[in-house]
Write a protein that holds these residues in place. Structure first.
Motif, PDB file in Angstrom:
ATOM      1  N   HIS A   1      -4.413   5.430  -6.776  1.00 24.32           N
ATOM      2  CA  HIS A   1      -5.154   4.186  -6.538  1.00 24.32           C
ATOM      3  C   HIS A   1      -4.679   3.619  -5.205  1.00 24.32           C
ATOM      4  O   HIS A   1      -3.488   3.440  -4.977  1.00 24.32           O
ATOM      5  N   LEU A   2      -5.643   3.341  -4.334  1.00 23.79           N
ATOM      6  CA  LEU A   2      -5.380   2.722  -3.038  1.00 23.79           C
ATOM      7  C   LEU A   2      -6.045   1.353  -3.062  1.00 23.79           C
ATOM      8  O   LEU A   2      -7.263   1.259  -3.241  1.00 23.79           O
ATOM      9  N   GLY A   3      -5.276   0.299  -2.944  1.00 23.58           N
ATOM     10  CA  GLY A   3      -5.846  -1.037  -2.974  1.00 23.58           C
ATOM     11  C   GLY A   3      -4.918  -2.023  -3.649  1.00 23.58           C
ATOM     12  O   GLY A   3      -3.704  -1.858  -3.636  1.00 23.58           O
ATOM     13  N   ASP A   4      -5.503  -3.021  -4.276  1.00 25.52           N
ATOM     14  CA  ASP A   4      -4.719  -3.998  -5.016  1.00 25.52           C
ATOM     15  C   ASP A   4      -5.391  -4.255  -6.365  1.00 25.52           C
ATOM     16  O   ASP A   4      -6.316  -3.542  -6.743  1.00 25.52           O
ATOM     17  N   ALA A   5      -4.945  -5.284  -7.070  1.00 29.57           N
ATOM     18  CA  ALA A   5      -5.460  -5.538  -8.418  1.00 29.57           C
ATOM     19  C   ALA A   5      -6.930  -5.935  -8.430  1.00 29.57           C
ATOM     20  O   ALA A   5      -7.618  -5.737  -9.426  1.00 29.57           O
ATOM     21  N   ASP A   6      -7.434  -6.491  -7.328  1.00 27.98           N
ATOM     22  CA  ASP A   6      -8.820  -6.950  -7.273  1.00 27.98           C
ATOM     23  C   ASP A   6      -9.820  -5.882  -6.851  1.00 27.98           C
ATOM     24  O   ASP A   6     -10.991  -5.955  -7.197  1.00 27.98           O
ATOM     25  N   HIS A   7      -9.395  -4.941  -6.062  1.00 28.57           N
ATOM     26  CA  HIS A   7     -10.301  -3.892  -5.583  1.00 28.57           C
ATOM     27  C   HIS A   7      -9.490  -2.691  -5.118  1.00 28.57           C
ATOM     28  O   HIS A   7      -8.274  -2.767  -4.958  1.00 28.57           O
ATOM     29  N   GLY A   8     -10.193  -1.594  -4.919  1.00 27.86           N
ATOM     30  CA  GLY A   8      -9.494  -0.411  -4.449  1.00 27.86           C
ATOM     31  C   GLY A   8     -10.366   0.821  -4.485  1.00 27.86           C
ATOM     32  O   GLY A   8     -11.580   0.757  -4.704  1.00 27.86           O
ATOM     33  N   HIS A   9      -9.719   1.934  -4.280  1.00 28.56           N
ATOM     34  CA  HIS A   9     -10.384   3.230  -4.201  1.00 28.56           C
ATOM     35  C   HIS A   9      -9.503   4.239  -4.926  1.00 28.56           C
ATOM     36  O   HIS A   9      -8.275   4.175  -4.843  1.00 28.56           O
ATOM     37  N   TYR A  10     -10.129   5.143  -5.647  1.00 23.19           N
ATOM     38  CA  TYR A  10      -9.401   6.192  -6.361  1.00 23.19           C
ATOM     39  C   TYR A  10      -9.728   7.552  -5.757  1.00 23.19           C
ATOM     40  O   TYR A  10     -10.862   7.800  -5.354  1.00 23.19           O
ATOM     41  N   TYR A  11      -8.743   8.420  -5.722  1.00 24.42           N
ATOM     42  CA  TYR A  11      -8.946   9.818  -5.356  1.00 24.42           C
ATOM     43  C   TYR A  11      -7.925  10.642  -6.121  1.00 24.42           C
ATOM     44  O   TYR A  11      -6.974  10.093  -6.692  1.00 24.42           O
ATOM     45  N   ALA A  12      -8.127  11.943  -6.166  1.00 28.41           N
ATOM     46  CA  ALA A  12      -7.268  12.792  -6.998  1.00 28.41           C
ATOM     47  C   ALA A  12      -6.759  13.999  -6.240  1.00 28.41           C
ATOM     48  O   ALA A  12      -7.451  14.560  -5.383  1.00 28.41           O
ATOM     49  N   TYR A  13      -5.541  14.375  -6.566  1.00 33.09           N
ATOM     50  CA  TYR A  13      -4.960  15.644  -6.128  1.00 33.09           C
ATOM     51  C   TYR A  13      -4.911  16.548  -7.349  1.00 33.09           C
ATOM     52  O   TYR A  13      -4.447  16.130  -8.415  1.00 33.09           O
ATOM     53  N   VAL A  14      -5.365  17.786  -7.196  1.00 34.69           N
ATOM     54  CA  VAL A  14      -5.413  18.727  -8.321  1.00 34.69           C
ATOM     55  C   VAL A  14      -4.972  20.100  -7.837  1.00 34.69           C
ATOM     56  O   VAL A  14      -5.306  20.518  -6.728  1.00 34.69           O
ATOM     57  N   ARG A  15      -4.235  20.803  -8.702  1.00 30.52           N
ATOM     58  CA  ARG A  15      -3.928  22.219  -8.463  1.00 30.52           C
ATOM     59  C   ARG A  15      -4.774  23.030  -9.446  1.00 30.52           C
ATOM     60  O   ARG A  15      -4.349  23.313 -10.561  1.00 30.52           O
ATOM     61  N   PRO A  16      -5.991  23.424  -9.049  1.00 26.61           N
ATOM     62  CA  PRO A  16      -6.878  24.122  -9.981  1.00 26.61           C
ATOM     63  C   PRO A  16      -6.412  25.525 -10.339  1.00 26.61           C
ATOM     64  O   PRO A  16      -6.848  26.079 -11.345  1.00 26.61           O
ATOM     65  N   GLN A  17      -5.533  26.099  -9.541  1.00 22.70           N
ATOM     66  CA  GLN A  17      -5.028  27.454  -9.808  1.00 22.70           C
ATOM     67  C   GLN A  17      -3.567  27.389 -10.224  1.00 22.70           C
ATOM     68  O   GLN A  17      -2.731  28.152  -9.744  1.00 22.70           O
ATOM     69  N   LEU A  18      -3.251  26.493 -11.133  1.00 20.63           N
ATOM     70  CA  LEU A  18      -1.880  26.252 -11.571  1.00 20.63           C
ATOM     71  C   LEU A  18      -1.194  27.516 -12.083  1.00 20.63           C
ATOM     72  O   LEU A  18       0.008  27.659 -11.960  1.00 20.63           O
ATOM     73  N   GLY A  19      -1.968  28.445 -12.634  1.00 16.41           N
ATOM     74  CA  GLY A  19      -1.392  29.678 -13.157  1.00 16.41           C
ATOM     75  C   GLY A  19      -1.054  30.707 -12.089  1.00 16.41           C
ATOM     76  O   GLY A  19      -0.427  31.721 -12.371  1.00 16.41           O
ATOM     77  N   SER A  20      -1.437  30.458 -10.853  1.00 19.22           N
ATOM     78  CA  SER A  20      -1.138  31.374  -9.744  1.00 19.22           C
ATOM     79  C   SER A  20       0.338  31.284  -9.376  1.00 19.22           C
ATOM     80  O   SER A  20       0.986  30.273  -9.640  1.00 19.22           O
ATOM     81  N   PRO A  21       0.861  32.312  -8.716  1.00 24.07           N
ATOM     82  CA  PRO A  21       2.256  32.246  -8.259  1.00 24.07           C
ATOM     83  C   PRO A  21       2.466  31.008  -7.376  1.00 24.07           C
ATOM     84  O   PRO A  21       1.654  30.712  -6.502  1.00 24.07           O
ATOM     85  N   GLY A  22       3.521  30.268  -7.648  1.00 24.16           N
ATOM     86  CA  GLY A  22       3.805  29.057  -6.890  1.00 24.16           C
ATOM     87  C   GLY A  22       2.962  27.868  -7.302  1.00 24.16           C
ATOM     88  O   GLY A  22       3.075  26.796  -6.729  1.00 24.16           O
ATOM     89  N   GLY A  23       2.080  28.025  -8.268  1.00 21.08           N
ATOM     90  CA  GLY A  23       1.259  26.920  -8.748  1.00 21.08           C
ATOM     91  C   GLY A  23      -0.039  26.728  -8.001  1.00 21.08           C
ATOM     92  O   GLY A  23      -0.829  25.871  -8.348  1.00 21.08           O
ATOM     93  N   GLY A  24      -0.276  27.505  -6.964  1.00 20.06           N
ATOM     94  CA  GLY A  24      -1.514  27.380  -6.207  1.00 20.06           C
ATOM     95  C   GLY A  24      -1.501  26.172  -5.289  1.00 20.06           C
ATOM     96  O   GLY A  24      -0.624  25.322  -5.352  1.00 20.06           O
ATOM     97  N   PRO A  25      -2.513  26.069  -4.420  1.00 17.29           N
ATOM     98  CA  PRO A  25      -2.556  24.967  -3.462  1.00 17.29           C
ATOM     99  C   PRO A  25      -2.989  23.658  -4.115  1.00 17.29           C
ATOM    100  O   PRO A  25      -3.661  23.654  -5.137  1.00 17.29           O
ATOM    101  N   TRP A  26      -2.595  22.562  -3.497  1.00 12.30           N
ATOM    102  CA  TRP A  26      -3.073  21.247  -3.901  1.00 12.30           C
ATOM    103  C   TRP A  26      -4.372  20.968  -3.174  1.00 12.30           C
ATOM    104  O   TRP A  26      -4.487  21.211  -1.967  1.00 12.30           O
ATOM    105  N   LEU A  27      -5.358  20.437  -3.896  1.00  9.48           N
ATOM    106  CA  LEU A  27      -6.621  20.010  -3.302  1.00  9.48           C
ATOM    107  C   LEU A  27      -6.755  18.508  -3.489  1.00  9.48           C
ATOM    108  O   LEU A  27      -6.414  17.976  -4.549  1.00  9.48           O
ATOM    109  N   CYS A  28      -7.259  17.824  -2.464  1.00 13.10           N
ATOM    110  CA  CYS A  28      -7.524  16.396  -2.535  1.00 13.10           C
ATOM    111  C   CYS A  28      -9.019  16.209  -2.731  1.00 13.10           C
ATOM    112  O   CYS A  28      -9.822  16.679  -1.917  1.00 13.10           O
TER     113      CYS A  28
END
Length: 117
Positions: free
Chosen positions: A25-52
């Motif tokens: 969450h980027l912002g404050d209690a009144d407003h903001g923006h959400y975005y996510a980081y995900v490792r969709p290939q978690l089962g890959s060696p090293g956990g796979g890359p992070w995607l934003c």
């Protein structure tokens, strides 16, 4: 990493968890923006890359960026806060049945350059 209880009475089994996704969450209690980081290939060696995933933009990012955003703090001249809102963990022994390493992943052309809009 986390611990869980075993199935048997009085037994305690150790469970190891892998960080799979972080909702920011980027912002404050009144407003903001959400975005996510995900490792969709978690089962890959090293956990796979992070995607934003930020609205319609998807970019591969270094792990240090994920951890810096999740830790929190003020962002930019406006002084809005940036913090992890939700952490999603997957138990290591469940990764193969939940997340398939080597899947086709994102369709061609859907992965954007870091910072592009």
């Amino acid at each position: 990493e986390g611990e869980g209880e075993g199935e048997g009475e009085g037994e305690v089994a150790e469970s190891v968890y892998k960080l799979h996704a972080v909702l920011i969450h980027l912002g404050d209690a009144d407003h903001g923006h959400y975005y996510a980081y995900v490792r969709p290939q978690l089962g890959s060696p090293g956990g796979g890359p992070w995607l934003c995933f930020d609205d319609s933009n998807v970019a591969e990012v270094p792990a240090r960026q994920v951890y810096a955003d999740a830790f929190g703090g003020r962002a930019g001249a406006g002084g809005m806060s940036r913090n992890a809102y939700l952490l999603q963990y997957v138990r290591r022994d469940a990764v193969p049945s939940l997340l398939h390493a080597g899947d086709a992943g994102l369709p061609e052309g859907k992965l954007c350059e870091e910072g592009s809009k």
